[in-house]
Design a protein around this motif. Sequence first.
Motif, PDB file in Angstrom:
ATOM      1  N   ASP A 121       0.904  -1.223  -0.285  1.00 15.14           N
ATOM      2  CA  ASP A 121      -0.053  -0.137   0.155  1.00 15.14           C
ATOM      3  C   ASP A 121       0.779   1.198  -0.059  1.00 15.14           C
ATOM      4  OD1 ASP A 121      -2.226  -1.578   0.347  1.00 15.14           O
ATOM      5  OD2 ASP A 121      -2.391  -1.576   2.294  1.00 15.14           O
ATOM      6  N   ASP A 157      -0.799   4.882 -10.898  1.00 16.79           N
ATOM      7  CA  ASP A 157      -1.329   3.786 -11.344  1.00 16.79           C
ATOM      8  C   ASP A 157      -0.769   3.401 -12.932  1.00 16.79           C
ATOM      9  OD1 ASP A 157      -2.714   3.123  -9.102  1.00 16.79           O
ATOM     10  OD2 ASP A 157      -4.313   4.132  -9.846  1.00 16.79           O
ATOM     11  N   GLU A 162       4.535  11.878   0.830  1.00 15.26           N
ATOM     12  CA  GLU A 162       3.302  11.022   0.475  1.00 15.26           C
ATOM     13  C   GLU A 162       2.575  11.406  -0.803  1.00 15.26           C
ATOM     14  OE1 GLU A 162      -0.034   8.706   3.266  1.00 15.26           O
ATOM     15  OE2 GLU A 162       0.479  10.792   3.688  1.00 15.26           O
ATOM     16  N   THR A 187      -0.462  12.130  -3.250  1.00 13.72           N
ATOM     17  CA  THR A 187      -1.827  12.918  -3.057  1.00 13.72           C
ATOM     18  C   THR A 187      -2.669  11.973  -3.886  1.00 13.72           C
ATOM     19  OG1 THR A 187      -1.388  14.213  -5.135  1.00 13.72           O
ATOM     20  CG2 THR A 187      -0.877  15.206  -2.893  1.00 13.72           C
ATOM     21  N   ASP A 188      -3.804  12.143  -4.150  1.00 10.09           N
ATOM     22  CA  ASP A 188      -4.712  11.400  -4.786  1.00 10.09           C
ATOM     23  C   ASP A 188      -4.711  11.602  -6.267  1.00 10.09           C
ATOM     24  OD1 ASP A 188      -6.429  10.542  -2.576  1.00 10.09           O
ATOM     25  OD2 ASP A 188      -7.831  12.078  -2.642  1.00 10.09           O
ATOM     26  N   LEU A 189      -4.101  12.807  -6.422  1.00 14.52           N
ATOM     27  CA  LEU A 189      -3.738  13.043  -7.999  1.00 14.52           C
ATOM     28  C   LEU A 189      -2.264  12.413  -8.301  1.00 14.52           C
ATOM     29  CD1 LEU A 189      -4.031  14.819 -10.465  1.00 14.52           C
ATOM     30  CD2 LEU A 189      -2.815  16.499  -9.469  1.00 14.52           C
ATOM     31  N   LEU A 220      -1.400   9.355  -6.913  1.00 17.03           N
ATOM     32  CA  LEU A 220      -1.753   8.100  -7.083  1.00 17.03           C
ATOM     33  C   LEU A 220      -2.679   7.769  -8.399  1.00 17.03           C
ATOM     34  CD1 LEU A 220      -3.608   7.248  -3.237  1.00 17.03           C
ATOM     35  CD2 LEU A 220      -1.395   6.255  -4.412  1.00 17.03           C
ATOM     36  N   SER A 221      -3.191   8.647  -9.159  1.00 16.64           N
ATOM     37  CA  SER A 221      -3.727   8.447 -10.171  1.00 16.64           C
ATOM     38  C   SER A 221      -2.660   8.327 -11.340  1.00 16.64           C
ATOM     39  CB  SER A 221      -4.817   9.394 -10.543  1.00 16.64           C
ATOM     40  OG  SER A 221      -4.049  10.584 -10.799  1.00 16.64           O
TER      41      SER A 221
END
Length: 147
Positions: free
Chosen positions: A60, A119, A109, A111-113, A115-116
Amino acid sequence: MVTTTAAQQRAQAKVQYDAFVAACPSRQLLDRISDKWVTLILAALGNGSPHEPGTDCAGDPRAMRYSELARLLAGVSQKMLTQTLRSLERDGLVTRTVTPTVPVTVSYELTDLGLSLYDGMRGLKSWAETHMDDVLANRETYDARVD
Protein backbone atom coordinates in the motif's frame (compact mmCIF):
# COMPACT_ATOMS: atom_id res chain seq x y z
CA MET A 1 -18.83 41.45 -27.59
CA VAL A 2 -19.25 38.28 -25.55
CA THR A 3 -17.55 38.20 -22.18
CA THR A 4 -16.52 35.03 -20.43
CA THR A 5 -15.69 34.36 -16.82
CA ALA A 6 -12.29 33.11 -15.71
CA ALA A 7 -13.82 29.69 -15.04
CA GLN A 8 -15.25 29.56 -18.55
CA GLN A 9 -11.88 30.56 -20.01
CA ARG A 10 -10.13 27.79 -18.04
CA ALA A 11 -12.72 25.24 -19.19
CA GLN A 12 -12.27 26.32 -22.80
CA ALA A 13 -8.48 26.15 -22.52
CA LYS A 14 -8.74 22.69 -20.96
CA VAL A 15 -10.64 21.42 -24.00
CA GLN A 16 -7.90 22.83 -26.20
CA TYR A 17 -4.98 21.07 -24.46
CA ASP A 18 -2.98 19.30 -27.15
CA ALA A 19 0.38 17.80 -26.21
CA PHE A 20 1.45 17.90 -29.86
CA VAL A 21 1.56 21.72 -29.66
CA ALA A 22 4.92 22.88 -28.31
CA ALA A 23 3.54 25.60 -26.04
CA CYS A 24 0.80 23.44 -24.54
CA PRO A 25 1.02 23.11 -20.72
CA SER A 26 0.17 19.41 -21.00
CA ARG A 27 3.34 18.93 -23.06
CA GLN A 28 5.37 20.59 -20.33
CA LEU A 29 3.75 18.30 -17.78
CA LEU A 30 4.57 15.25 -19.91
CA ASP A 31 8.17 16.40 -20.01
CA ARG A 32 8.27 16.63 -16.22
CA ILE A 33 6.58 13.31 -15.42
CA SER A 34 8.62 11.37 -17.98
CA ASP A 35 11.79 12.02 -15.96
CA LYS A 36 13.35 8.84 -14.55
CA TRP A 37 13.54 10.24 -11.01
CA VAL A 38 9.86 11.18 -11.05
CA THR A 39 8.99 7.66 -12.17
CA LEU A 40 11.15 6.09 -9.47
CA ILE A 41 9.90 8.40 -6.70
CA LEU A 42 6.29 7.67 -7.64
CA ALA A 43 7.05 3.94 -7.69
CA ALA A 44 8.73 4.13 -4.28
CA LEU A 45 5.91 6.08 -2.63
CA GLY A 46 3.24 4.02 -4.37
CA ASN A 47 4.72 0.64 -3.47
CA GLY A 48 4.95 1.39 0.20
CA SER A 49 7.90 -0.37 1.72
CA PRO A 50 11.11 -1.16 -0.15
CA HIS A 51 11.32 -4.66 -1.58
CA GLU A 52 13.81 -7.06 -3.04
CA PRO A 53 14.85 -6.24 -6.62
CA GLY A 54 13.07 -8.38 -9.17
CA THR A 55 10.06 -9.09 -6.97
CA ASP A 56 6.61 -7.72 -7.54
CA CYS A 57 5.76 -5.43 -4.67
CA ALA A 58 2.11 -4.54 -4.33
CA GLY A 59 2.30 -2.80 -0.97
CA ASP A 60 0.00 0.00 0.00
CA PRO A 61 1.19 3.53 -0.68
CA ARG A 62 2.71 5.16 2.37
CA ALA A 63 4.65 8.20 3.48
CA MET A 64 8.42 7.93 3.30
CA ARG A 65 11.11 10.02 4.88
CA TYR A 66 13.57 11.87 2.68
CA SER A 67 16.40 9.65 3.90
CA GLU A 68 14.44 6.48 3.01
CA LEU A 69 13.90 7.76 -0.52
CA ALA A 70 17.56 8.72 -0.86
CA ARG A 71 18.68 5.21 0.20
CA LEU A 72 16.14 3.48 -2.05
CA LEU A 73 16.92 5.52 -5.18
CA ALA A 74 20.47 4.42 -5.92
CA GLY A 75 22.43 7.08 -7.77
CA VAL A 76 20.19 10.06 -7.08
CA SER A 77 22.03 13.13 -5.80
CA GLN A 78 20.69 15.12 -2.88
CA LYS A 79 20.16 18.09 -5.19
CA MET A 80 18.23 16.05 -7.78
CA LEU A 81 16.05 14.36 -5.15
CA THR A 82 15.24 17.70 -3.54
CA GLN A 83 14.45 19.39 -6.88
CA THR A 84 12.29 16.50 -8.03
CA LEU A 85 10.33 16.31 -4.77
CA ARG A 86 9.76 20.09 -4.89
CA SER A 87 8.45 19.92 -8.46
CA LEU A 88 6.14 17.02 -7.53
CA GLU A 89 4.87 18.98 -4.54
CA ARG A 90 4.34 22.07 -6.69
CA ASP A 91 2.31 20.05 -9.19
CA GLY A 92 0.18 18.60 -6.38
CA LEU A 93 1.40 15.02 -6.84
CA VAL A 94 3.17 14.75 -3.48
CA THR A 95 2.58 16.25 -0.05
CA ARG A 96 5.43 17.20 2.24
CA THR A 97 4.89 16.88 5.97
CA VAL A 98 7.27 18.36 8.51
CA THR A 99 7.15 16.94 12.04
CA PRO A 100 8.80 19.08 14.72
CA THR A 101 11.12 16.51 16.26
CA VAL A 102 14.83 16.67 17.00
CA PRO A 103 16.04 16.51 14.30
CA VAL A 104 13.07 17.61 12.21
CA THR A 105 11.35 14.75 10.39
CA VAL A 106 10.24 15.38 6.81
CA SER A 107 8.11 12.83 4.97
CA TYR A 108 6.56 12.66 1.53
CA GLU A 109 3.36 10.98 0.42
CA LEU A 110 1.40 10.71 -2.81
CA THR A 111 -1.74 12.82 -3.09
CA ASP A 112 -4.86 11.48 -4.79
CA LEU A 113 -3.61 13.10 -7.99
CA GLY A 114 -0.22 11.46 -7.51
CA LEU A 115 -1.86 8.09 -6.90
CA SER A 116 -3.76 8.40 -10.18
CA LEU A 117 -0.46 9.02 -11.99
CA TYR A 118 1.25 6.19 -10.07
CA ASP A 119 -1.27 3.69 -11.46
CA GLY A 120 -0.01 4.41 -14.97
CA MET A 121 3.65 4.64 -13.99
CA ARG A 122 3.55 1.28 -12.22
CA GLY A 123 2.80 -0.41 -15.54
CA LEU A 124 5.65 1.42 -17.26
CA LYS A 125 8.17 0.41 -14.57
CA SER A 126 6.96 -3.18 -14.65
CA TRP A 127 7.18 -3.28 -18.45
CA ALA A 128 10.78 -1.98 -18.38
CA GLU A 129 11.82 -4.58 -15.80
CA THR A 130 10.07 -7.42 -17.64
CA HIS A 131 11.37 -6.60 -21.13
CA MET A 132 14.91 -5.43 -20.40
CA ASP A 133 16.47 -8.67 -21.67
CA ASP A 134 14.59 -8.31 -24.97
CA VAL A 135 15.71 -4.70 -25.35
CA LEU A 136 19.33 -5.58 -24.61
CA ALA A 137 19.24 -8.41 -27.17
CA ASN A 138 17.74 -6.07 -29.78
CA ARG A 139 20.44 -3.48 -29.08
CA GLU A 140 23.16 -6.07 -29.61
CA THR A 141 21.58 -7.22 -32.89
CA TYR A 142 21.23 -3.65 -34.11
CA ASP A 143 24.77 -2.67 -33.10
CA ALA A 144 26.24 -5.73 -34.84
CA ARG A 145 24.32 -4.88 -38.02
CA VAL A 146 25.25 -1.18 -38.01
CA ASP A 147 28.99 -1.69 -37.39
